[in-house]
Design a protein around this motif. Sequence first.
Motif, PDB file in Angstrom:
ATOM      1  N   THR A  80     -11.700  47.524  59.639  1.00  0.00           N
ATOM      2  CA  THR A  80     -11.276  46.133  59.743  1.00  0.00           C
ATOM      3  C   THR A  80      -9.833  46.117  60.220  1.00  0.00           C
ATOM      4  N   GLN A  81      -9.302  44.939  60.514  1.00  0.00           N
ATOM      5  CA  GLN A  81      -7.912  44.880  60.948  1.00  0.00           C
ATOM      6  C   GLN A  81      -6.965  45.338  59.837  1.00  0.00           C
ATOM      7  N   ASP A  82      -7.368  45.106  58.578  1.00  0.00           N
ATOM      8  CA  ASP A  82      -6.528  45.549  57.472  1.00  0.00           C
ATOM      9  C   ASP A  82      -6.564  47.063  57.306  1.00  0.00           C
ATOM     10  N   SER A  83      -7.726  47.667  57.465  1.00  0.00           N
ATOM     11  CA  SER A  83      -7.806  49.128  57.335  1.00  0.00           C
ATOM     12  C   SER A  83      -7.069  49.810  58.483  1.00  0.00           C
ATOM     13  N   ARG A  84      -7.169  49.238  59.690  1.00  0.00           N
ATOM     14  CA  ARG A  84      -6.432  49.806  60.823  1.00  0.00           C
ATOM     15  C   ARG A  84      -4.934  49.729  60.583  1.00  0.00           C
ATOM     16  N   LEU A  85      -4.466  48.575  60.102  1.00  0.00           N
ATOM     17  CA  LEU A  85      -3.038  48.421  59.835  1.00  0.00           C
ATOM     18  C   LEU A  85      -2.584  49.409  58.770  1.00  0.00           C
ATOM     19  N   ALA A  86      -3.408  49.623  57.757  1.00  0.00           N
ATOM     20  CA  ALA A  86      -3.068  50.589  56.707  1.00  0.00           C
ATOM     21  C   ALA A  86      -2.925  51.998  57.285  1.00  0.00           C
ATOM     22  N   TRP A  87      -3.855  52.395  58.135  1.00  0.00           N
ATOM     23  CA  TRP A  87      -3.780  53.711  58.760  1.00  0.00           C
ATOM     24  C   TRP A  87      -2.555  53.818  59.662  1.00  0.00           C
ATOM     25  N   TRP A  88      -2.234  52.749  60.394  1.00  0.00           N
ATOM     26  CA  TRP A  88      -1.052  52.779  61.261  1.00  0.00           C
ATOM     27  C   TRP A  88       0.224  52.929  60.439  1.00  0.00           C
ATOM     28  N   ILE A  89       0.286  52.262  59.297  1.00  0.00           N
ATOM     29  CA  ILE A  89       1.455  52.384  58.422  1.00  0.00           C
ATOM     30  C   ILE A  89       1.589  53.829  57.932  1.00  0.00           C
ATOM     31  N   ILE A  90       0.477  54.438  57.575  1.00  0.00           N
ATOM     32  CA  ILE A  90       0.495  55.826  57.110  1.00  0.00           C
ATOM     33  C   ILE A  90       0.998  56.754  58.218  1.00  0.00           C
ATOM     34  N   TRP A  91       0.419  56.601  59.415  1.00  0.00           N
ATOM     35  CA  TRP A  91       0.825  57.458  60.530  1.00  0.00           C
ATOM     36  C   TRP A  91       2.286  57.233  60.911  1.00  0.00           C
ATOM     37  N   SER A  92       2.747  55.999  60.818  1.00  0.00           N
ATOM     38  CA  SER A  92       4.131  55.698  61.198  1.00  0.00           C
ATOM     39  C   SER A  92       5.137  56.292  60.221  1.00  0.00           C
ATOM     40  N   THR A  93       4.680  56.610  59.014  1.00  0.00           N
ATOM     41  CA  THR A  93       5.571  57.150  57.987  1.00  0.00           C
ATOM     42  C   THR A  93       5.787  58.649  58.136  1.00  0.00           C
ATOM     43  N   ILE A  94       4.823  59.336  58.722  1.00  0.00           N
ATOM     44  CA  ILE A  94       4.845  60.808  58.750  1.00  0.00           C
ATOM     45  C   ILE A  94       6.071  61.390  59.449  1.00  0.00           C
ATOM     46  N   PRO A  95       6.473  60.920  60.651  1.00  0.00           N
ATOM     47  CA  PRO A  95       7.630  61.548  61.310  1.00  0.00           C
ATOM     48  C   PRO A  95       8.899  61.540  60.464  1.00  0.00           C
ATOM     49  N   ALA A  96       9.256  60.390  59.895  1.00  0.00           N
ATOM     50  CA  ALA A  96      10.478  60.312  59.096  1.00  0.00           C
ATOM     51  C   ALA A  96      10.356  61.113  57.810  1.00  0.00           C
ATOM     52  N   ALA A  97       9.152  61.147  57.234  1.00  0.00           N
ATOM     53  CA  ALA A  97       8.947  61.913  56.002  1.00  0.00           C
ATOM     54  C   ALA A  97       9.154  63.402  56.255  1.00  0.00           C
ATOM     55  N   VAL A  98       8.609  63.899  57.358  1.00  0.00           N
ATOM     56  CA  VAL A  98       8.727  65.331  57.678  1.00  0.00           C
ATOM     57  C   VAL A  98      10.159  65.692  58.040  1.00  0.00           C
ATOM     58  N   VAL A  99      10.750  64.925  58.960  1.00  0.00           N
ATOM     59  CA  VAL A  99      12.117  65.217  59.393  1.00  0.00           C
ATOM     60  C   VAL A  99      13.098  65.028  58.240  1.00  0.00           C
ATOM     61  N   GLY A 100      12.869  63.994  57.426  1.00  0.00           N
ATOM     62  CA  GLY A 100      13.746  63.755  56.294  1.00  0.00           C
ATOM     63  C   GLY A 100      13.694  64.877  55.278  1.00  0.00           C
ATOM     64  N   THR A 144      -0.595  46.379  66.780  1.00  0.00           N
ATOM     65  CA  THR A 144       0.375  47.447  67.065  1.00  0.00           C
ATOM     66  C   THR A 144      -0.285  48.640  67.727  1.00  0.00           C
ATOM     67  N   GLY A 145      -1.448  49.055  67.226  1.00  0.00           N
ATOM     68  CA  GLY A 145      -2.159  50.203  67.770  1.00  0.00           C
ATOM     69  C   GLY A 145      -1.626  51.517  67.208  1.00  0.00           C
ATOM     70  N   LEU A 146      -2.458  52.544  67.264  1.00  0.00           N
ATOM     71  CA  LEU A 146      -2.067  53.842  66.715  1.00  0.00           C
ATOM     72  C   LEU A 146      -0.872  54.428  67.468  1.00  0.00           C
ATOM     73  N   LYS A 147      -0.935  54.395  68.800  1.00  0.00           N
ATOM     74  CA  LYS A 147       0.165  54.933  69.604  1.00  0.00           C
ATOM     75  C   LYS A 147       1.460  54.188  69.316  1.00  0.00           C
ATOM     76  N   GLY A 148       1.378  52.863  69.228  1.00  0.00           N
ATOM     77  CA  GLY A 148       2.564  52.068  68.937  1.00  0.00           C
ATOM     78  C   GLY A 148       3.128  52.375  67.561  1.00  0.00           C
ATOM     79  N   ALA A 149       2.236  52.537  66.586  1.00  0.00           N
ATOM     80  CA  ALA A 149       2.678  52.840  65.228  1.00  0.00           C
ATOM     81  C   ALA A 149       3.409  54.183  65.169  1.00  0.00           C
ATOM     82  N   ILE A 150       2.878  55.166  65.875  1.00  0.00           N
ATOM     83  CA  ILE A 150       3.509  56.491  65.881  1.00  0.00           C
ATOM     84  C   ILE A 150       4.873  56.426  66.566  1.00  0.00           C
ATOM     85  N   LEU A 151       4.959  55.657  67.660  1.00  0.00           N
ATOM     86  CA  LEU A 151       6.250  55.520  68.348  1.00  0.00           C
ATOM     87  C   LEU A 151       7.283  54.832  67.451  1.00  0.00           C
ATOM     88  N   ILE A 152       6.855  53.807  66.724  1.00  0.00           N
ATOM     89  CA  ILE A 152       7.764  53.153  65.785  1.00  0.00           C
ATOM     90  C   ILE A 152       8.145  54.132  64.674  1.00  0.00           C
TER      91      ILE A 152
END
Length: 267
Positions: A80-100, A144-152
């Motif tokens: 659903t749009q909510d599940s997609r947004l949840a996954w995008w939020i998760i993916w968008s968090t990974i870069p800063a979590a790893v680098v941090g 936002t999309g998966l690619k957009g979420a990862i870029l953010i």
Amino acid sequence: MSLLEIVVLALIQGLTEFLPISSSAHLILPSQLLGWQDQGLAFDLILNIGTLAAVLIYFRVEVVNMSVAWVGSLRGQGKTQDSRLAWWIIWSTIPAAVVGFFGKSLVETYLRSGYVIAVTTVIFGLLLWWADAQAKQIKTEYQTGLKGAILIGFAQVLALIPGTSRSGITITAGLMLGLTRSGAARFSFLMSIPIIGMASSYDLLKLILSDEYVDWSALYLGAGISFASALLCIHGFLLLLNKVGMMPFVIYRLLLGGALFYILAMN
């Protein structure tokens, strides 16, 4: 800590965590102007918890809907749009979590200076102005999309550099990807939940392992002020965003950066 220090620092945390104006740039001002000492790990932790509680309560409907939909997607109940947004939020968090996790000590050692904060306050303020001026504003946070979420998410990594502003750089990236001002801000606020949660967990572990004295009355007061100010800040920012745009925050950042340069040069 004095009552004035508790109130001022809690207000700074609550207001600047979600406005695109850099909390680190503001937190340097009391120490530079008033000679205040570091407030300690426990106080930092409770202020983060206060702002986390504010964003969770403000977006409680979205958080519940996303959580239920995300669990449903794990159980094979479809997307659903909510599940997609949840996954995008998760993916968008990974870069800063790893680098941090791996680079936080390097940032604190080499980049936590007043001049770095002043420079990034100005540079990323100008970038916010450019992104807002060029923004197409055709998508909501649900587009936002998966690619957009990862870029953010990669943009959020830059917030590890003091003076950048986590909300500022993620909103900037969202605008550059075609999100509306409101959509970019809402996505930025939602993605703050896991990153603040992880930072608070890390600070809590450090506090448990330390022998730091805890002034509980100061913590309760600080938490209440940071919570209330953050809640009002989120509501007011989203209410006024489409009316005033980003220019007032850009101007403020430029003035703040200039003030920091002046203060540092005089010391």
